[in-house]
Every structure is written in C-alpha cells, then in structure tokens.
Write a protein that holds these residues in place. Structure first.
Motif, PDB file in Angstrom:
ATOM      1  N   LEU A 164       0.823  -1.201   0.000  1.00  0.00           N
ATOM      2  CA  LEU A 164       0.000   0.000   0.000  1.00  0.00           C
ATOM      3  C   LEU A 164       0.863   1.259   0.000  1.00  0.00           C
ATOM      4  CD1 LEU A 164      -2.777  -1.161   2.487  1.00  0.00           C
ATOM      5  CD2 LEU A 164      -3.039  -0.742   0.032  1.00  0.00           C
ATOM      6  N   LEU A 165       1.967   1.206   0.737  1.00  0.00           N
ATOM      7  CA  LEU A 165       2.891   2.345   0.752  1.00  0.00           C
ATOM      8  C   LEU A 165       3.462   2.572  -0.647  1.00  0.00           C
ATOM      9  CD1 LEU A 165       4.236   4.401   2.701  1.00  0.00           C
ATOM     10  CD2 LEU A 165       6.118   2.766   2.939  1.00  0.00           C
ATOM     11  N   ASN A 187       4.463   1.592  13.632  1.00  0.00           N
ATOM     12  CA  ASN A 187       5.360   0.623  14.266  1.00  0.00           C
ATOM     13  C   ASN A 187       5.868  -0.408  13.260  1.00  0.00           C
ATOM     14  OD1 ASN A 187       5.199   1.807  16.783  1.00  0.00           O
ATOM     15  ND2 ASN A 187       3.562   0.459  17.508  1.00  0.00           N
ATOM     16  N   ILE A 188       4.983  -0.823  12.366  1.00  0.00           N
ATOM     17  CA  ILE A 188       5.390  -1.782  11.333  1.00  0.00           C
ATOM     18  C   ILE A 188       6.476  -1.173  10.452  1.00  0.00           C
ATOM     19  CG2 ILE A 188       4.634  -2.958   9.217  1.00  0.00           C
ATOM     20  CD1 ILE A 188       1.915  -3.393  10.615  1.00  0.00           C
ATOM     21  N   LEU A 189       6.264   0.058  10.023  1.00  0.00           N
ATOM     22  CA  LEU A 189       7.242   0.722   9.162  1.00  0.00           C
ATOM     23  C   LEU A 189       8.557   0.967   9.898  1.00  0.00           C
ATOM     24  CD1 LEU A 189       4.898   3.253   7.330  1.00  0.00           C
ATOM     25  CD2 LEU A 189       5.972   1.205   6.368  1.00  0.00           C
ATOM     26  N   HIS A 190       8.455   1.358  11.169  1.00  0.00           N
ATOM     27  CA  HIS A 190       9.675   1.580  11.958  1.00  0.00           C
ATOM     28  C   HIS A 190      10.457   0.278  12.103  1.00  0.00           C
ATOM     29  CE1 HIS A 190      12.365   3.272  14.947  1.00  0.00           C
ATOM     30  NE2 HIS A 190      12.114   2.222  15.731  1.00  0.00           N
ATOM     31  N   GLY A 191       9.737  -0.818  12.313  1.00  0.00           N
ATOM     32  CA  GLY A 191      10.399  -2.110  12.436  1.00  0.00           C
ATOM     33  C   GLY A 191      11.124  -2.503  11.158  1.00  0.00           C
ATOM     34  N   VAL A 204      12.594   2.314   2.014  1.00  0.00           N
ATOM     35  CA  VAL A 204      12.082   0.969   2.292  1.00  0.00           C
ATOM     36  C   VAL A 204      11.275   0.442   1.105  1.00  0.00           C
ATOM     37  CG1 VAL A 204       9.881   1.552   3.426  1.00  0.00           C
ATOM     38  CG2 VAL A 204      11.104  -0.497   4.101  1.00  0.00           C
ATOM     39  N   VAL A 205      10.542   1.312   0.425  1.00  0.00           N
ATOM     40  CA  VAL A 205       9.799   0.877  -0.762  1.00  0.00           C
ATOM     41  C   VAL A 205      10.775   0.504  -1.879  1.00  0.00           C
ATOM     42  CG1 VAL A 205       8.284   1.651  -2.626  1.00  0.00           C
ATOM     43  CG2 VAL A 205       7.696   2.159  -0.248  1.00  0.00           C
ATOM     44  N   ALA A 206      11.792   1.334  -2.091  1.00  0.00           N
ATOM     45  CA  ALA A 206      12.783   1.039  -3.135  1.00  0.00           C
ATOM     46  C   ALA A 206      13.484  -0.284  -2.841  1.00  0.00           C
ATOM     47  CB  ALA A 206      13.803   2.176  -3.221  1.00  0.00           C
ATOM     48  N   TYR A 207      13.823  -0.502  -1.582  1.00  0.00           N
ATOM     49  CA  TYR A 207      14.492  -1.749  -1.185  1.00  0.00           C
ATOM     50  C   TYR A 207      13.589  -2.950  -1.442  1.00  0.00           C
ATOM     51  CZ  TYR A 207      16.482  -5.316   1.879  1.00  0.00           C
ATOM     52  OH  TYR A 207      17.001  -6.498   2.376  1.00  0.00           O
ATOM     53  N   ALA A 208      12.317  -2.842  -1.034  1.00  0.00           N
ATOM     54  CA  ALA A 208      11.378  -3.956  -1.201  1.00  0.00           C
ATOM     55  C   ALA A 208      11.186  -4.293  -2.677  1.00  0.00           C
ATOM     56  CB  ALA A 208      10.053  -3.610  -0.545  1.00  0.00           C
TER      57      ALA A 208
END
Length: 214
Positions: A164-165, A187-191, A204-208
C-alpha cells in the motif's frame, strides 16, 4: 572522388565488466587447495585472493564439515559429491550459488561456475535442488508459518503495508484499508526500517521492490 576516412568504433566497456573477479579458495586439504588455485589462476578475468572476505566468489571443497566454510559476502561455489540436506543448508547460509560435482571439477567447469556465481546465476543438480526445495517447504511450515513469517522474511501484514505504501497511500489511508491503528502502521514501518537498516519510507519501498519482496 574523395575518400572519407573513418575510425573504427570501439565498443564501450563498463568498468564493472573490465574488473577481474576476485576469487578465494577454501579446502581442508592443502594439496586440494593448491590444485584449485592452480586451476583457477590460469583463467582470464580471475584474480586470486587469500582472504575470503575480500573475494567476490569463494570456491570451497567442504568435505564433511561444511560449517567450516568461511561466511562472508562472497557467492559460494561448492565442490561436493551429493551433499546431504544439512550440508546444503550450511552452504546456503554461506551464499551458495553453484554446486559442482567433484568428478566434473575440471578447470573449465570451475571457471564457468565462478562466472555463473558472479553473475548471479544459480546452478544446482536436479536431485540437490529437489532436496533444497523440500527443506525450504519444511522450514516454511515448521518454523516461519507459526511465527507469521514468510520466506521473504516479512510477515503478511508487513507485506500488505509495504504494498500500500508503494501505491502511494499515507499512514492514515493504510490504517483504514487494513483496519489497523495509525500507531500500528507506524510501528510496522519503523520495524522494517530498523531491521533492514533503511533511512526512510521511500528507501524501504525502493528496497522492497529491488529485492522482490513486494
């Protein structure tokens, strides 16, 4: 009639294509190690290294102790005859890319294995690949699934939030779509940022996406 002189166009070679592949060798038997170094050292585009930590590819003969293979960033070429599942798993933990049967470990075959491993091309005999896949299936059912993890290393809800992000939704929109609180989504995103050592949500999106996680 005038003659137009032209200069031959040389192909542009990128720096990463010109660089030699740094190769280290591991074997418990000094004679085997010397033989491998001799075989690989004769190959063009190969630069032998003593330290596996500075190598791109590690060529290893594990014997009966695959856990002794040095762990590190190098991709692993394993020379072995019918490794069992425990040996395969130990090799996977050390970056396994290619398995070469001892009977086939000619200089030409070893060099091809090194170039395949360096290029990210995996190569396992069919029976060993089958054993590895069965082990992965058991790992998923017995270890990951009870902990709500997938083989990607993400939980289903982490994957959902990341998707979704990536589609451009903000925290509040994501929370409404997945029926979580805003705090849970944060919290999910921070984790995820902490676990993978990433800087921000864009990272984090680019990495995923780059790692094929979503």
């Amino acid at each position: 009639m005038s003659t137009i002189m032209t200069t031959p166009v040389r192909p542009v070679v990128r720096a990463e294509e010109r660089r030699e592949i740094r190769v280290a060798v591991y074997a418990g038997d000094p004679l085997v190690r010397a033989g491998l170094r001799s075989a690989l050292g004769a190959g063009q585009g190969i630069a032998l290294r003593d330290d596996p930590g500075s190598a791109d590819v590690l060529v290893a003969v594990a014997g009966n102790e695959p856990h002794r293979i040095p762990a590190g960033p190098a991709r692993l070429v394993l020379v072995a005859d019918e490794p069992n599942q425990a040996e395969l798993w130990a090799a996977v933990e050390r970056g396994l890319a290619v398995v070469v049967a001892r009977s086939e470990a000619t200089p030409a075959r070893l060099l091809r294995a090194v170039f395949d491993a360096h290029a990210g091309r995996g190569d396992l005999p069919a029976d060993q690949l089958g054993s590895l896949l069965r082990g992965i299936s058991r790992l998923h059912k017995e270890v990951l699934e009870p902990r709500e993890l997938t083989l990607s290393g993400l939980s289903p809800r982490e994957t959902e939030v990341l998707r979704l992000l990536a589609e451009g939704y903000d925290t509040g929109e994501i929370a409404r779509r997945v029926a979580y609180s805003d705090r849970t989504v944060k919290n999910i995103l921070h984790g995820l940022l902490s676990r993978f050592g990433l800087r921000n949500r864009t990272h984090v999106v680019a990495y995923a996406l780059r790692e094929g996680l979503i």
